[in-house]
Write an enzyme that holds these catalytic residues in place. Sequence first.
Site, short mmCIF file in Angstrom:
data_model
loop_
_atom_site.label_atom_id
_atom_site.label_comp_id
_atom_site.label_asym_id
_atom_site.label_seq_id
_atom_site.Cartn_x
_atom_site.Cartn_y
_atom_site.Cartn_z
N LYS A 11 0.83 -1.21 0.00
CA LYS A 11 0.00 0.00 0.00
C LYS A 11 0.86 1.25 0.00
CE LYS A 11 -3.39 2.83 0.55
NZ LYS A 11 -4.31 3.21 -0.53
N PHE A 58 -1.51 9.29 -14.25
CA PHE A 58 -0.75 10.02 -13.22
C PHE A 58 0.46 10.75 -13.81
CE2 PHE A 58 -2.67 9.08 -9.03
CZ PHE A 58 -3.81 8.50 -9.56
N LEU A 59 0.24 11.28 -15.01
CA LEU A 59 1.26 12.13 -15.64
C LEU A 59 0.67 13.48 -16.01
CD1 LEU A 59 3.11 9.62 -18.03
CD2 LEU A 59 3.99 10.65 -15.91
N CYS A 107 -4.48 11.15 1.33
CA CYS A 107 -3.62 9.97 1.27
C CYS A 107 -2.18 10.26 0.87
CB CYS A 107 -4.23 8.94 0.34
SG CYS A 107 -5.78 8.31 0.98
C1 UDX Z 1 -5.02 8.08 -3.96
C2 UDX Z 1 -4.61 6.82 -4.71
O1 UDX Z 1 -4.78 7.05 -6.11
C3 UDX Z 1 -5.50 5.66 -4.27
O2 UDX Z 1 -5.09 4.48 -4.92
C4 UDX Z 1 -5.34 5.50 -2.75
O3 UDX Z 1 -6.14 4.42 -2.29
C5 UDX Z 1 -5.74 6.77 -2.06
O4 UDX Z 1 -4.94 7.87 -2.54
P1 UDX Z 1 -6.91 9.91 -4.06
O5 UDX Z 1 -6.02 10.61 -3.08
O6 UDX Z 1 -8.35 9.76 -3.75
O7 UDX Z 1 -6.33 8.39 -4.33
O8 UDX Z 1 -6.86 10.70 -5.44
P2 UDX Z 1 -5.93 10.64 -6.73
O9 UDX Z 1 -6.80 10.59 -7.90
O10 UDX Z 1 -4.88 9.60 -6.58
O11 UDX Z 1 -5.22 12.10 -6.72
C6 UDX Z 1 -4.36 12.40 -5.66
C7 UDX Z 1 -3.76 13.78 -5.93
O12 UDX Z 1 -2.84 13.71 -7.03
C8 UDX Z 1 -4.79 14.86 -6.29
O13 UDX Z 1 -4.43 16.08 -5.64
C9 UDX Z 1 -4.65 15.00 -7.80
O14 UDX Z 1 -4.97 16.32 -8.25
C10 UDX Z 1 -3.17 14.72 -7.98
N1 UDX Z 1 -2.87 14.20 -9.32
C11 UDX Z 1 -3.33 12.98 -9.68
C12 UDX Z 1 -2.09 14.97 -10.18
O15 UDX Z 1 -1.68 16.09 -9.85
N2 UDX Z 1 -1.78 14.48 -11.40
C13 UDX Z 1 -2.23 13.25 -11.82
O16 UDX Z 1 -1.93 12.88 -12.95
C14 UDX Z 1 -3.03 12.49 -10.92
#
Ligand code: UDX
Length: 453
Positions: A206, A251-252, A262
């Site tokens: 995790k 996630f890019l 989280c």
């Molecule tokens: C995350 C993990 O993805 C998930 O697997 C875990 O169980 C909990 O934490 P979450 O925090 O709900 O989920 O949202 P996520 O969609 O992952 O985005 C997290 C942060 O990263 C956000 O602030 C989002 O804006 C940012 N982000 C995400 C980016 O800046 N760029 C991206 O490409 C993706």
Amino acid sequence: MRITIVGGGYVGLVSGACFAALGAVVTIVEVDQGRFTALREGRMPIYEPGLEALVATSRTAGRLAFADSIEEVADTDMVFLAVGTPSRRGDGHADLTYVFEAAEQVAAALTKPVVLVTKSTVPVGTGRRLAELMALRRPDLAVSVASNPEFLREGCAIDDFMQPDRIVIGSDSATATAMLCELYAPLTVKGARLLATGLETAEMIKYAANSFLAMKIAFINEMADMCEKLGAEIGDIATGLGLDHRIGPQFLQAGPGFGGSCFPKDTQAMVRIAQDAGAPSRLVETVVAVNEARKAAMSSRIIAACGGVVRGKRIAILGLTFKPDTDDIRDSPALGIIHRLVDEGAMVSAYDPMGCNHARFQLPSRVNFCEDSQQALQGADALIIVTEWNEFKMLDPVAIHQAMRGHVVVDLRNIFHGPTMRAAGLVYYGIGSAPSPLDVRAEAETQRLSYAG
Ligand code: UDX
């Protein structure tokens, strides 16, 4: 199978409702009276697409009930701990107070052997400590412990539960593993991958997953800064990277830095876990530092786009939540940005489709919370996009120009098309691309006007 979920928040409520939908008989224990009352009355204390309907269906089917005390666990086969594990003040360790409080109460209430499962994100070794606690408190009962971490993203948590990339079960107990495999059978029979590991391995998967995803975001954000200096386009860079099947496109997306409940806390906890284990992770330490610096840099970027001075200027902020499709503002980049702008004397108008209610408690009272985008834009000198809600993407550049008094737009999520915004007469700044010569000239003009007073 009868299961009890301790904690009716983002993780416990979604997991409990989904387990009930899979056929288990679920009791969710929520000790917060406000949340408990809301749940009993069918009102969701959190916003998650599809959750209200899923909860209602399972309750009607008699497979989901709510309780406000842990005594309810007497007749249950498995107890899931889905309580909060926030960052401990000051040192970033995961605060396990709620986890061990719940475990003590479970131990006192048990009347038969159970499987105790950590669903919350807990440091490596926590399951082992819980097993020792249970053996100490209830030597009369065989309580086995397992780790079953969640990988739910807010805004799409139900889909993530029902179509998981993988289900991870960590335990030394064959009984616990077998019961969890039975619980998840409706998903595995449809092809979901289930990975059975040792206890510490599951806990570590995790943290490693969240740290890696956070690192991917920090990486693309640094590439975005390079693009601005080198004249490259971050969107094309992300596409070019993502087409490599070893990297993948997810996630890019460059932005103002990651937030949420989280990534910030899990990366900080990972840093501490690694340090305490004597194997420090300089990579994750850097991810934390890079992300914090980026959030602060966004405020400076906005102030620079406004000519270096925001005192007395009206700034419209669209987006308060840490991401779209949630009401969660925890560690949202918008919070630091607004505090800094207000401190510098700006008059901030803010709008978010879901986040205003939570945000009011964490932002200065001077912030003007608006009912919609139009109200925030009216008479603004600058528009800042902080969260990429779909409704903001639909805004018409000409209408934006007409509504505003000034013409600066800082788009921290690249939701708009730069040339279209500039054609509408706006001084548009995205992230991850070199400022247009037009903007450079306009910025000089803005600075001349603001210094001219
Ligand atoms: C995350 C993990 O993805 C998930 O697997 C875990 O169980 C909990 O934490 P979450 O925090 O709900 O989920 O949202 P996520 O969609 O992952 O985005 C997290 C942060 O990263 C956000 O602030 C989002 O804006 C940012 N982000 C995400 C980016 O800046 N760029 C991206 O490409 C993706």
